[in-house]
Design a protein around this motif. Structure first.
Motif, PDB file in Angstrom:
ATOM      1  N   HIS A 212     -27.208  29.291 -32.673  1.00 24.31           N
ATOM      2  CA  HIS A 212     -26.353  28.830 -31.111  1.00 24.31           C
ATOM      3  C   HIS A 212     -25.873  29.523 -29.942  1.00 24.31           C
TER       4      HIS A 212
ATOM      5  N   ALA B 130     -31.072  31.210 -32.663  1.00 23.80           N
ATOM      6  CA  ALA B 130     -31.250  30.060 -32.233  1.00 23.80           C
ATOM      7  C   ALA B 130     -29.951  28.764 -33.342  1.00 23.80           C
TER       8      ALA B 130
ATOM      9  N   GLU C 104     -20.484  24.092 -39.682  1.00 25.84           N
ATOM     10  CA  GLU C 104     -21.556  24.645 -38.880  1.00 25.84           C
ATOM     11  C   GLU C 104     -22.317  25.642 -39.801  1.00 25.84           C
TER      12      GLU C 104
ATOM     13  N   ASP D 287     -28.571  31.705 -28.994  1.00 33.91           N
ATOM     14  CA  ASP D 287     -30.182  32.193 -27.613  1.00 33.91           C
ATOM     15  C   ASP D 287     -29.710  32.956 -26.455  1.00 33.91           C
TER      16      ASP D 287
END
Ligand code: ADP
Ligand code: MG
Lengths: 297, 363
Positions: free
Chosen positions: B122, B119, B175, B124
């Protein structure tokens, strides 16, 4: 068997010419394949359907009697079973010895790697017959192994003409055919993948089993197929080390052709061996390849 | 207090010192980048921390424990390899779960932590996919998730973004920094891309030919490069050799091709050879007749948000950058004045080395 090129997807109508090119290019290989592989095979298959008479040898009528004779005779069944048992054992042992050996080789440092690869491949430079005689001298009643056993007080053992000896000699001969494809797969592996496994806390054994082995499966598969195929149809080793008593399929074919002069029966045995070999290898290939495909695409 | 400490670490390959005298101490939670041109020993250094390359001399300590000779699988570090090195025969979830399995984390906890890590990056929705079914950026994030899920004391990243295209690389930089902040893991990253090093690191270690040449915050490295090599490697720069003609307290005058230029700096002696370094964006192009030196635009390049001008003048060709403020740019051939504030001039002692590398060589 890619000699017959798969025809390309339909070309756009504007370019009709190149369509013939792949076929033309595949032509020489197709011819060679047809002349050297298919022709003898077809002739053998036809021969196996001929009638046989003791007086005249081969006769020309059509019969399935030879197949019935082979398939219905427990004597032949035993020989087939023995052949596949020996080939499977040799293949299994080659996997168990050859895969780790290839791995160790691939992890060696610069000069040693080439040196040991040469050592592994060196037996290929010596004729199978010579190697088989080597084994029979080594294991014979007056050979050094029996001398050692005698000195150690075990007494002499009869080692020649047994299944075990044939398997050991086959493994010795076939090992390079296992090591080469596995070694090739290992060369293609990103060494960082194994390092990654180690960095996440895996022991070397775990890293090899869980991460390296699944990726070199195609190499192990091709190695096994080569070793199995060559072992199941091996002639020199069982002929020289199995003696008159321990028959294998290839030696039976030889006997039928040259001793009994029953060529059609020999041909029938050969065709059955080919078919059985194909079935075993294709099944094995399907299972392993399917397993690999599912995950590696 | 230092968490990861390398002391006089050295690696020798035959007669080549791949890494020499490498001394660095990283604080807990810090993000440090090793920056330098290809072949300067960054990967070797990282691999020594990881344990895949044997240290020739020196020590490495992690949280007070000497790990110089520890086996890689006992160090517990999280590593993102340059090639990602995902396990191709395992799904994304199995890849991420591998490290937890090796640590004998119970199954239920394992599943929860894998889910949490995926998660975070990103991914998942991709748990059941195989690496070959993912794009480059997604693979990179799997590699990251796989490394952080084990909650390593130190995260090691080897050129983690170099396989991505420019746009994705920029997005991933932020990120990556974001995730590192959230997780708070001490991180050492290797890169040859100065923009990448600057935008995400707390401190940057500049390396040249196996040695550290400067350790500093990104801004300080850019503004106060300690060597001429760094000033060239890190961004564009104008290097102007000159001689000190007069010095006073806190300042001096340097003669550049006969033109006196005031600079800041202490302890400069008259007659000393120095190099002045001025970043192109610190030069202002003025109307002709104004500014410190006259010049003529010889070339211009459009960089999107900026214009880069080459200006010929008595100091040779200067690079100057002006913001693209919507006004029409200067035409080649236009006479201009070049001005700068004495504050922005960096002074490097000692003349230019005979074989100063060119920009092309450094790239
Ligand atoms: N296994 C090795 N054997 C010999 N030389 C090596 C080896 N690995 C790296 N080197 C040399 O060490 C130097 C530093 O390499 P590396 O750390 O990979 O550089 P970087 O990651 O900064 O590009 C290079 O000159 C390289 O050729
Ligand atoms: Mg590198």
């Amino acid at each position: 068997m890619s000699a017959v090129a798969a025809s390309p997807a339909p070309d756009p109508p504007a370019a009709p010419r190149p369509r013939a090119v792949p076929h033309l290019l595949a032509g020489p290989a197709t011819l060679l394949f047809a002349a050297l592989v298919l022709t003898p095979l077809i002739l053998t298959a036809l021969l196996s359907l001929n009638e046989f008479e003791y007086a005249t040898g081969r006769a020309h009528g059509f019969t399935l009697a030879h197949y019935a004779a082979v398939l219905g005779d427990p004597y032949y069944l035993e020989i087939f079973l023995r052949t596949f048992r020996v080939a499977a054992l040799a293949t299994g042992i080659c996997v168990v010895i050859g895969v780790p050996e290839a791995y160790v080789l691939s992890r060696m440092r610069r000069p040693w790697r080439s040196v040991f690869l040469l050592v592994v491949l060196a037996p290929l430079l010596v004729s199978v017959v010579v190697r088989a005689f080597g084994w029979s001298m080594l294991l014979g009643p007056e050979g050094p192994v029996n001398d050692v056993l005698a000195v150690l007080g075990f007494g002499k053992k009869r080692m020649l003409y047994s299944e075990g000896t044939v398997v050991v000699a086959l493994v010795h001969v076939m090992l390079p055919f296992m090591i080469i494809p596995v070694w090739t797969s290992l060369q293609k592996l990103d060494p960082a993948v194994e390092q990654a496994a180690l960095s996440f806390g895996a022991s070397r054994a775990t890293a090899v089993l869980r991460v390296v082995a699944p990726q070199i499966l195609p190499g192990i598969l091709s190695g096994s197929l080569i070793v199995f195929g060559l072992s199941a149809s091996a002639f020199a080793i069982p002929g020289l080390l199995g003696g008159r008593r321990l028959k294998m399929v290839a030696t039976i074919v030889y006997d039928q052709y040259l001793s009994d002069l029953n060529w059609p029966l020999g041909a029938a045995v050969a065709v059955i061996l080919l078919a059985a070999n194909l079935i075993v290898m294709l099944t094995y290939h399907r299972v392993v390849e399917g397993h690999y495909r599912k995950r590696m695409g | 207090m230092s968490f990861l400490e390398l002391r006089n670490v050295m690696k020798r390959y035959g007669s080549l010192d791949a890494v020499r005298d490498f001394t660095l101490s990283v604080k807990r939670g810090e993000f440090v980048s090793l920056l330098g041109p290809s072949g300067c020993g960054k990967t070797t250094t990282l691999q020594m921390i990881a344990g895949f390359v044997e240290v020739t001399a020196g020590t490495i300590q992690l949280d007070g424990r000497d790990i110089t000779r520890a086996k890689p699988n006992s160090r517990g570090l999280g590593i993102v390899f340059q090639s990602y090195a995902l396990f191709p025969h395992m799904t994304v979830a199995d890849n991420v779960s591998f490290g937890l399995e090796m640590r004998r984390v119970p199954k239920a906890e394992r599943a929860a932590r894998v889910e949490e890590a995926l998660a975070l990056v990103h991914l998942d929705k991709y748990a059941g996919r195989y690496p070959r079914e993912l794009s480059g950026g997604q693979r990179q994030r799997v590699a990251l998730a796989r490394a952080i899920v084990i909650r390593p004391p130190v995260l090691l990243l080897d050129e983690p973004l170099s396989n991505l295209d420019a746009k994705l690389r920029e997005a991933m930089q932020f990120e990556l920094r974001d995730i590192q902040r959230k997780v708070g893991t001490t991180t050492v990253m290797v890169t040859h891309d100065q923009a990448e090093a600057f935008s995400i690191s707390d401190r940057v270690v500049v390396m040249e030919a196996g040695r550290i040449t400067q350790i500093d915050q990104p801004y300080r490295i850019y503004e106060h490069p300690e060597t001429e090599f760094i000033s060239r490697f890190v961004g564009k720069t104008n290097l102007l050799p000159g001689t000190v003609t007069a010095s006073a307290d806190g300042g001096a005058t340097v003669s550049l091709a006969g033109i006196p230029v005031p600079v800041h700096g202490d302890g400069l002696g008259g007659g000393e050879a120095v190099v002045l370094c001025i970043r192109p964006e610190k030069l202002r192009l003025t109307a002709p007749g104004q500014g410190r030196v006259p010049g003529q635009v010889s070339d211009r390049f459009f960089l999107g948000s900026q214009w880069l001008y080459h200006v010929d003048g008595p100091l040779g060709t200067l690079m100057a950058v002006s913001p693209n403020d919507g006004e029409p740019p200067l035409e080649p051939g236009a006479p201009v004045g070049v001005d700068w504030s004495p504050r922005v001039v960096r002074l490097l002692r000692g003349g230019l080395p005979a074989s100063a590398p060119t920009l092309e060589e450094l790239e």
